[in-house]
Structures are given as C-alpha cells and as structure tokens.
Design an enzyme around this catalytic site. Structure first.
Site, PDB file in Angstrom:
ATOM      1  N   GLY A  22       0.853  -1.033   0.206  1.00 36.53           N
ATOM      2  CA  GLY A  22       0.043   0.160   0.074  1.00 36.53           C
ATOM      3  C   GLY A  22       0.967   1.352  -0.017  1.00 36.53           C
ATOM      4  O   GLY A  22       1.674   1.850   0.734  1.00 36.53           O
TER       5      GLY A  22
ATOM      6  N   GLN B 225       3.497   9.855   0.925  1.00 37.23           N
ATOM      7  CA  GLN B 225       4.352   8.808   0.844  1.00 37.23           C
ATOM      8  C   GLN B 225       5.239   9.835  -0.259  1.00 37.23           C
ATOM      9  O   GLN B 225       6.882   9.399   0.167  1.00 37.23           O
ATOM     10  CB  GLN B 225       4.223   7.598   1.362  1.00 37.23           C
ATOM     11  CG  GLN B 225       3.644   7.427   2.536  1.00 37.23           C
ATOM     12  CD  GLN B 225       3.354   6.188   2.295  1.00 37.23           C
ATOM     13  OE1 GLN B 225       2.467   5.121   1.796  1.00 37.23           O
ATOM     14  NE2 GLN B 225       4.396   4.930   3.225  1.00 37.23           N
TER      15      GLN B 225
ATOM     16  N   CYS C  37       5.468   0.605   6.973  1.00 39.01           N
ATOM     17  CA  CYS C  37       4.875   1.377   5.893  1.00 39.01           C
ATOM     18  C   CYS C  37       6.490   1.758   5.030  1.00 39.01           C
ATOM     19  O   CYS C  37       7.783   1.800   6.452  1.00 39.01           O
ATOM     20  CB  CYS C  37       4.692   2.725   7.219  1.00 39.01           C
ATOM     21  SG  CYS C  37       4.694   4.046   5.516  1.00 39.01           S
ATOM     22  N   LEU C  38       6.281   1.439   4.447  1.00 34.24           N
ATOM     23  CA  LEU C  38       7.645   2.474   3.251  1.00 34.24           C
ATOM     24  C   LEU C  38       8.398   3.527   3.449  1.00 34.24           C
ATOM     25  O   LEU C  38       9.446   4.045   3.250  1.00 34.24           O
ATOM     26  CB  LEU C  38       7.403   2.033   2.114  1.00 34.24           C
ATOM     27  CG  LEU C  38       6.741   0.776   1.112  1.00 34.24           C
ATOM     28  CD1 LEU C  38       6.045   1.016  -0.399  1.00 34.24           C
ATOM     29  CD2 LEU C  38       8.106  -0.141   1.363  1.00 34.24           C
TER      30      LEU C  38
ATOM     31  N   HIS D 194      -4.528   2.096   7.287  1.00 27.96           N
ATOM     32  CA  HIS D 194      -3.239   2.784   7.276  1.00 27.96           C
ATOM     33  C   HIS D 194      -3.005   3.890   6.219  1.00 27.96           C
ATOM     34  O   HIS D 194      -2.159   4.552   6.948  1.00 27.96           O
ATOM     35  CB  HIS D 194      -2.584   1.619   7.559  1.00 27.96           C
ATOM     36  CG  HIS D 194      -1.147   1.895   7.557  1.00 27.96           C
ATOM     37  ND1 HIS D 194       0.345   1.789   7.536  1.00 27.96           N
ATOM     38  CD2 HIS D 194      -0.423   2.615   6.094  1.00 27.96           C
ATOM     39  CE1 HIS D 194       1.121   2.107   8.134  1.00 27.96           C
ATOM     40  NE2 HIS D 194       1.071   2.251   7.483  1.00 27.96           N
ATOM     41  N   GLU D 195      -3.209   3.353   5.765  1.00 27.38           N
ATOM     42  CA  GLU D 195      -3.276   5.072   4.270  1.00 27.38           C
ATOM     43  C   GLU D 195      -4.215   5.509   4.512  1.00 27.38           C
ATOM     44  O   GLU D 195      -3.960   6.750   3.771  1.00 27.38           O
ATOM     45  CB  GLU D 195      -3.248   3.903   3.161  1.00 27.38           C
ATOM     46  CG  GLU D 195      -3.043   2.753   2.533  1.00 27.38           C
ATOM     47  CD  GLU D 195      -1.018   2.674   3.096  1.00 27.38           C
ATOM     48  OE1 GLU D 195      -0.925   4.131   2.609  1.00 27.38           O
ATOM     49  OE2 GLU D 195      -0.182   2.005   2.704  1.00 27.38           O
TER      50      GLU D 195
ATOM     51  N   HIS E 245      -2.734   8.227   6.303  1.00 26.51           N
ATOM     52  CA  HIS E 245      -1.517   9.746   6.119  1.00 26.51           C
ATOM     53  C   HIS E 245      -2.477   9.967   4.931  1.00 26.51           C
ATOM     54  O   HIS E 245      -1.615  11.210   5.855  1.00 26.51           O
ATOM     55  CB  HIS E 245      -0.988   8.601   4.427  1.00 26.51           C
ATOM     56  CG  HIS E 245       0.467   7.181   5.174  1.00 26.51           C
ATOM     57  ND1 HIS E 245       1.420   8.098   5.791  1.00 26.51           N
ATOM     58  CD2 HIS E 245       0.636   6.136   5.149  1.00 26.51           C
ATOM     59  CE1 HIS E 245       2.391   6.889   5.931  1.00 26.51           C
ATOM     60  NE2 HIS E 245       1.353   5.682   5.841  1.00 26.51           N
TER      61      HIS E 245
END
Ligand code: Y12
Ligand code: CO
Length: 173
Positions: free
Chosen positions: A45, A50, A95-96, A137-138, A141
């Site tokens: 994701g 990001q 998370c990236l 989660h996304e 962001h």
C-alpha cells in the site's frame, strides 16, 4: 514521473492531503508511477503523500493466498470516505516511510468505503482482513498520521531510540 519515498521524520508526512478535483492525465501518471514505486519497494500500500504529493490518493495491492500481487488486484482509491466501521483487529503493520519497523496496531475489523476511481467514478467497497487494515493505515497518511503515532508513550520512546540508532548506522555505511 520520477518519485522517491519520503521517510520519517520528514515533516511532509504530517501534512493533510488535499481533495482531488481533476481526474486528468497528470493524476493517471501519478497513479502509474506510485504503482511502480510500491512494487519496486515490496509494498502492499502507498499514499501519495509518501511520494511527496499531498493529494487524497492511495493505492493497495494486497497479496493473494500464494503471496502474489497480480496487477488486476490493484485498487486505486481517490477521495475516500469511511461510511461504517465495526469490530477490533490488531495487525503487525509496516510502512515504506518508516523502513525496517513493524508494530502491532489496533484498528477496526471491517469497514465500508465510498471513493472515486481514476476517472472520477463513485465506488463503494466493503473491506475486512488485511485490506481493511491497509485502507485505515493509508487513510491515516491522508490526515498526516503515521502508525507510530498510535503507539503508547513507552513504545514510542523505544521506537524513537531504535530508529535514531538505525538511521545513524545507515549514515556511517
Ligand atoms: C499492514 C501492513 C501494511 C500496511 C500498509 C502498507 N505497508 C507497506 O506496504 C510496507 C512495506 C514495507 C516494505 C519493506 O521492505 C521490504 O520488505 C523489502 C519494509 O522494510 C524495509 O524497508 C527495510 C518495510 C515496509 C498496512 C497494514
Ligand atoms: Co504507511
């Protein structure tokens, strides 16, 4: 379009993303470049903030039972709104933008979502399991919230110490 992943503690990750109004070629190029970056980085994701684009855009490609991520399973979500949510589920999230760290986070178990696709069409989605967790989660962001912001005071302290240590080590390499 060349993208790079913005990593914690970069302040851009705290920004609130803006509603998408134009469903044009520029948006399509961003979505395509986000997909390439997510797959190249072994992600499931990614939110546009990001990759330094503060737009209410996220993509998800949840692995199937064989661990594969075929592109036909890609979901592109623009301007999402959760319309209902139920239950409690915990999952070890990564998370990236916070590379190398995974933490157990509590989320809603299931949710219903309204959103738009890349052409501006209105869609609905019912999600459970990892898809539901990843959407939450996304979507965090988009509000400038990271999964580490949900940790208890003591777990956050421990995380900050360890993260600083790893960042210092990376610089020395
Ligand atoms: C549960 C699980 C994931 C999400 C949100 C999406 N998160 C990711 O896609 C995280 C990916 C990720 C990939 C990493 O790289 C490798 O595994 C090679 C990684 O590790 C490093 O960067 C060292 C960390 C995260 C929500 C809920
Ligand atoms: Co993330």
């Amino acid at each position: 379009m060349k993208l790079t992943i913005v990593e914690y503690p970069d302040k851009r990750l705290k920004e609130k993303s803006l509603v998408v109004e134009k469903f044009d070629q520029e948006l399509h190029s961003l979505l395509d470049a986000m997909y390439d970056m997510m797959i190249e980085s072994n992600g499931i994701g990614l939110a546009a903030i990001q990759v330094a684009h503060p737009k209410r855009v996220l993509i998800l490609n949840i692995p199937d039972e064989d661990g594969e991520q075929p592109k036909e399973n890609l979901i592109e979500i623009i301007n999402p709104v959760i319309t209902s949510k139920e239950g409690v589920a915990t999952y070890q999230e990564g998370c990236l933008s916070v590379p190398g760290f995974y933490e157990e986070i509590e989320r809603f178990e299931t949710l219903s979502l309204n959103y738009q696709d890349r052409d501006g069409n209105t869609k609905t989605l019912e999600a459970d399991g990892l898809l539901s967790i990843a959407i939450q989660h996304e979507m965090d962001h988009l509000e400038g919230v990271l999964f580490i912001d949900k940790l208890s005071y003591s777990r956050r302290k421990k995380f900050e110490k360890e993260y600083k240590r790893v960042q210092k080590e990376k610089k020395q390499r």
